[in-house]
Write an enzyme that holds these catalytic residues in place. Sequence first.
Site, PDB file in Angstrom:
ATOM      1  N   SER A  10     -18.758 -11.376  16.006  1.00 28.61           N
ATOM      2  CA  SER A  10     -18.855 -12.251  14.834  1.00 28.61           C
ATOM      3  C   SER A  10     -17.847 -13.377  15.002  1.00 28.61           C
ATOM      4  O   SER A  10     -16.638 -13.131  15.059  1.00 28.61           O
ATOM      5  CB  SER A  10     -18.546 -11.487  13.548  1.00 28.61           C
ATOM      6  OG  SER A  10     -18.205 -12.417  12.514  1.00 28.61           O
ATOM      7  N   HIS A  35     -22.994 -13.467  16.633  1.00 26.07           N
ATOM      8  CA  HIS A  35     -23.248 -13.255  15.211  1.00 26.07           C
ATOM      9  C   HIS A  35     -22.572 -14.360  14.407  1.00 26.07           C
ATOM     10  O   HIS A  35     -21.367 -14.604  14.567  1.00 26.07           O
ATOM     11  CB  HIS A  35     -22.706 -11.892  14.800  1.00 26.07           C
ATOM     12  CG  HIS A  35     -23.008 -11.474  13.393  1.00 26.07           C
ATOM     13  ND1 HIS A  35     -24.219 -10.922  13.014  1.00 26.07           N
ATOM     14  CD2 HIS A  35     -22.246 -11.512  12.275  1.00 26.07           C
ATOM     15  CE1 HIS A  35     -24.183 -10.639  11.719  1.00 26.07           C
ATOM     16  NE2 HIS A  35     -23.004 -10.982  11.238  1.00 26.07           N
ATOM     17  N   ASP A  37     -21.794 -15.774  10.615  1.00 26.78           N
ATOM     18  CA  ASP A  37     -21.728 -15.417   9.197  1.00 26.78           C
ATOM     19  C   ASP A  37     -21.744 -16.655   8.310  1.00 26.78           C
ATOM     20  O   ASP A  37     -20.817 -17.457   8.341  1.00 26.78           O
ATOM     21  CB  ASP A  37     -20.462 -14.601   8.922  1.00 26.78           C
ATOM     22  CG  ASP A  37     -20.548 -13.221   9.527  1.00 26.78           C
ATOM     23  OD1 ASP A  37     -19.650 -12.861  10.330  1.00 26.78           O
ATOM     24  OD2 ASP A  37     -21.518 -12.507   9.229  1.00 26.78           O
ATOM     25  N   MET A  39     -21.674 -18.011   4.542  1.00 31.55           N
ATOM     26  CA  MET A  39     -21.279 -17.594   3.196  1.00 31.55           C
ATOM     27  C   MET A  39     -21.241 -18.813   2.274  1.00 31.55           C
ATOM     28  O   MET A  39     -20.771 -19.859   2.683  1.00 31.55           O
ATOM     29  CB  MET A  39     -19.901 -16.924   3.249  1.00 31.55           C
ATOM     30  CG  MET A  39     -19.843 -15.714   4.181  1.00 31.55           C
ATOM     31  SD  MET A  39     -18.211 -14.968   4.227  1.00 31.55           S
ATOM     32  CE  MET A  39     -18.440 -13.714   5.481  1.00 31.55           C
ATOM     33  N   HIS A  68     -26.479 -14.475   9.963  1.00 33.92           N
ATOM     34  CA  HIS A  68     -26.393 -13.573   8.810  1.00 33.92           C
ATOM     35  C   HIS A  68     -26.149 -14.412   7.555  1.00 33.92           C
ATOM     36  O   HIS A  68     -25.044 -14.915   7.342  1.00 33.92           O
ATOM     37  CB  HIS A  68     -25.239 -12.598   9.061  1.00 33.92           C
ATOM     38  CG  HIS A  68     -24.970 -11.614   7.966  1.00 33.92           C
ATOM     39  ND1 HIS A  68     -23.840 -10.818   7.944  1.00 33.92           N
ATOM     40  CD2 HIS A  68     -25.662 -11.306   6.841  1.00 33.92           C
ATOM     41  CE1 HIS A  68     -23.869 -10.064   6.852  1.00 33.92           C
ATOM     42  NE2 HIS A  68     -24.947 -10.341   6.168  1.00 33.92           N
ATOM     43  N   MET A  70     -25.438 -14.859   3.926  1.00 36.57           N
ATOM     44  CA  MET A  70     -24.903 -14.265   2.696  1.00 36.57           C
ATOM     45  C   MET A  70     -24.897 -15.369   1.642  1.00 36.57           C
ATOM     46  O   MET A  70     -23.837 -15.845   1.222  1.00 36.57           O
ATOM     47  CB  MET A  70     -23.503 -13.706   2.964  1.00 36.57           C
ATOM     48  CG  MET A  70     -23.515 -12.463   3.821  1.00 36.57           C
ATOM     49  SD  MET A  70     -21.921 -12.109   4.606  1.00 36.57           S
ATOM     50  CE  MET A  70     -22.065 -13.141   6.074  1.00 36.57           C
ATOM     51  N   MET A 139     -24.653  -3.151   6.121  1.00 35.05           N
ATOM     52  CA  MET A 139     -23.273  -3.592   5.960  1.00 35.05           C
ATOM     53  C   MET A 139     -22.375  -2.357   5.819  1.00 35.05           C
ATOM     54  O   MET A 139     -22.626  -1.492   4.964  1.00 35.05           O
ATOM     55  CB  MET A 139     -23.106  -4.451   4.709  1.00 35.05           C
ATOM     56  CG  MET A 139     -23.842  -5.757   4.715  1.00 35.05           C
ATOM     57  SD  MET A 139     -23.137  -7.074   5.709  1.00 35.05           S
ATOM     58  CE  MET A 139     -21.387  -6.886   5.644  1.00 35.05           C
ATOM     59  N   GLY A 144     -18.223 -10.650   2.870  1.00 37.97           N
ATOM     60  CA  GLY A 144     -17.386 -11.747   2.412  1.00 37.97           C
ATOM     61  C   GLY A 144     -16.172 -12.015   3.280  1.00 37.97           C
ATOM     62  O   GLY A 144     -15.667 -13.141   3.306  1.00 37.97           O
ATOM     63  N   PHE A 145     -15.707 -11.001   4.033  1.00 42.76           N
ATOM     64  CA  PHE A 145     -14.496 -11.192   4.831  1.00 42.76           C
ATOM     65  C   PHE A 145     -14.527 -10.333   6.086  1.00 42.76           C
ATOM     66  O   PHE A 145     -15.134  -9.256   6.095  1.00 42.76           O
ATOM     67  CB  PHE A 145     -13.260 -10.812   4.004  1.00 42.76           C
ATOM     68  CG  PHE A 145     -13.157 -11.573   2.710  1.00 42.76           C
ATOM     69  CD1 PHE A 145     -13.663 -11.040   1.536  1.00 42.76           C
ATOM     70  CD2 PHE A 145     -12.606 -12.834   2.682  1.00 42.76           C
ATOM     71  CE1 PHE A 145     -13.614 -11.753   0.345  1.00 42.76           C
ATOM     72  CE2 PHE A 145     -12.542 -13.563   1.502  1.00 42.76           C
ATOM     73  CZ  PHE A 145     -13.047 -13.022   0.324  1.00 42.76           C
ATOM     74  N   ASP A 175     -22.632  -3.800  10.630  1.00 46.17           N
ATOM     75  CA  ASP A 175     -21.743  -4.956  10.537  1.00 46.17           C
ATOM     76  C   ASP A 175     -20.618  -4.715   9.540  1.00 46.17           C
ATOM     77  O   ASP A 175     -20.868  -4.511   8.352  1.00 46.17           O
ATOM     78  CB  ASP A 175     -22.583  -6.174  10.084  1.00 46.17           C
ATOM     79  CG  ASP A 175     -21.797  -7.467   9.999  1.00 46.17           C
ATOM     80  OD1 ASP A 175     -22.335  -8.435   9.413  1.00 46.17           O
ATOM     81  OD2 ASP A 175     -20.671  -7.527  10.534  1.00 46.17           O
ATOM     82  N   GLY A 176     -19.359  -4.759  10.048  1.00 48.61           N
ATOM     83  CA  GLY A 176     -18.218  -4.641   9.165  1.00 48.61           C
ATOM     84  C   GLY A 176     -17.296  -3.508   9.580  1.00 48.61           C
ATOM     85  O   GLY A 176     -17.635  -2.339   9.492  1.00 48.61           O
ATOM     86  N   GLY A 197     -16.025  -8.515  14.659  1.00 49.29           N
ATOM     87  CA  GLY A 197     -15.263  -9.748  14.628  1.00 49.29           C
ATOM     88  C   GLY A 197     -13.839  -9.505  15.092  1.00 49.29           C
ATOM     89  O   GLY A 197     -13.473  -9.785  16.239  1.00 49.29           O
ATOM     90  N   SER A 198     -13.043  -8.882  14.228  1.00 49.88           N
ATOM     91  CA  SER A 198     -11.623  -8.671  14.557  1.00 49.88           C
ATOM     92  C   SER A 198     -11.463  -7.792  15.790  1.00 49.88           C
ATOM     93  O   SER A 198     -10.578  -8.047  16.610  1.00 49.88           O
ATOM     94  CB  SER A 198     -10.883  -8.091  13.357  1.00 49.88           C
ATOM     95  OG  SER A 198     -11.666  -7.122  12.701  1.00 49.88           O
TER      96      SER A 198
HETATM   97  C1  DX5 Z   1     -18.546  -9.802   6.683  1.00 50.59           C
HETATM   98  C2  DX5 Z   1     -19.358 -10.287   7.847  1.00 50.59           C
HETATM   99  C3  DX5 Z   1     -19.037  -9.600   9.147  1.00 50.59           C
HETATM  100  C4  DX5 Z   1     -17.571  -9.733   9.573  1.00 50.59           C
HETATM  101  C5  DX5 Z   1     -17.246  -8.701  10.615  1.00 50.59           C
HETATM  102  O1  DX5 Z   1     -19.139 -10.174   5.488  1.00 50.59           O
HETATM  103  O2  DX5 Z   1     -20.741 -10.161   7.595  1.00 50.59           O
HETATM  104  O3  DX5 Z   1     -19.887 -10.051  10.184  1.00 50.59           O
HETATM  105  O4  DX5 Z   1     -17.319 -11.001  10.055  1.00 50.59           O
HETATM  106  O5  DX5 Z   1     -15.890  -8.771  10.931  1.00 50.59           O
HETATM  107  P1  DX5 Z   1     -15.038  -7.453  11.238  1.00 50.59           P
HETATM  108  O6  DX5 Z   1     -15.656  -6.843  12.488  1.00 50.59           O
HETATM  109  O7  DX5 Z   1     -13.670  -7.950  11.451  1.00 50.59           O
HETATM  110  O8  DX5 Z   1     -15.185  -6.537  10.058  1.00 50.59           O
HETATM  111 ZN    ZN Z   2     -22.071 -10.547   9.378  1.00 44.63          ZN
END
Ligand code: DX5
Ligand code: ZN
Length: 227
Positions: A10, A35, A37, A39, A68, A70, A139, A144-145, A175-176, A197-198
């Site tokens: 992500s 990926h 995101d 928002m 994705h 949102m 999810m 959101g983060f 995801d998440g 992501g992280s």
């Molecule tokens: C959150 C996103 C995810 C997020 C994943 O709403 O949809 O894709 O960026 O990041 P990590 O892997 O750090 O949870």
């Molecule tokens: Zn996502």
Amino acid sequence: MAKDVLIAPSILSADFARLGEEVRAVDAAGCDWVHVDVMDGHFVPNITLGPVVVKAIRPHTAKVLDVHLMIAPVDPFIAAFAEAGSDVITVHAEAGPHLDRSLQLIRDMGKKAGVALTPQTPELALGYVLDRIDLILVMSVNPGFGGQAFIAAMLDKIARVRAMIGSRPIRLEVDGGVAPDNAGACVKAGADVLVAGSAVFKGRALRENISALRAAAMAQAEGTCSR
Ligand code: DX5
Ligand code: ZN
């Protein structure tokens, strides 16, 4: 033959000041999909990017852009994200009253159609649109983060979604909060696309981080296939 599990970093955790370079970097580091995101500050309490950014990163990789959304409403923006170069467009089941219409719009644009479920939404919400779906995103955090903790209860939902999919050609994405310590459990439950992501961007060791996720996933996938 091991089940193929895809790794989709992500870019929400990337350096937004150098997004093109970051997309090239995760591509070179061995990701399968990218990926993205999106928002809107309305459907989720955060704002990230729009179609113009998808268009800007498109030339930086030939790999699948897994977008994705949102956002709510979503239908007015589907054409713009399709024309920007998205390959998979995923809308949230909770984003509006006309999910079937949104999925038709995505497929009419020649793109793969995905549906995302926030943690509280039951998989039964998808019962009547399975034949319009190419991907289901479960999810495992509240959207959101990035950087949030994985919600373990979602492993059961992943297994129920896998059972509901049956033999249909539908990808199951989680995801998440995905990381090497839970990637195996996600694959064991039935996921075959892992968003992270992280866990990919931390410490900037992109190739090592992607390999660690893939190793954890494949160790489980091979176990699953041999049973
Ligand atoms: C959150 C996103 C995810 C997020 C994943 O709403 O949809 O894709 O960026 O990041 P990590 O892997 O750090 O949870
Ligand atoms: Zn996502």
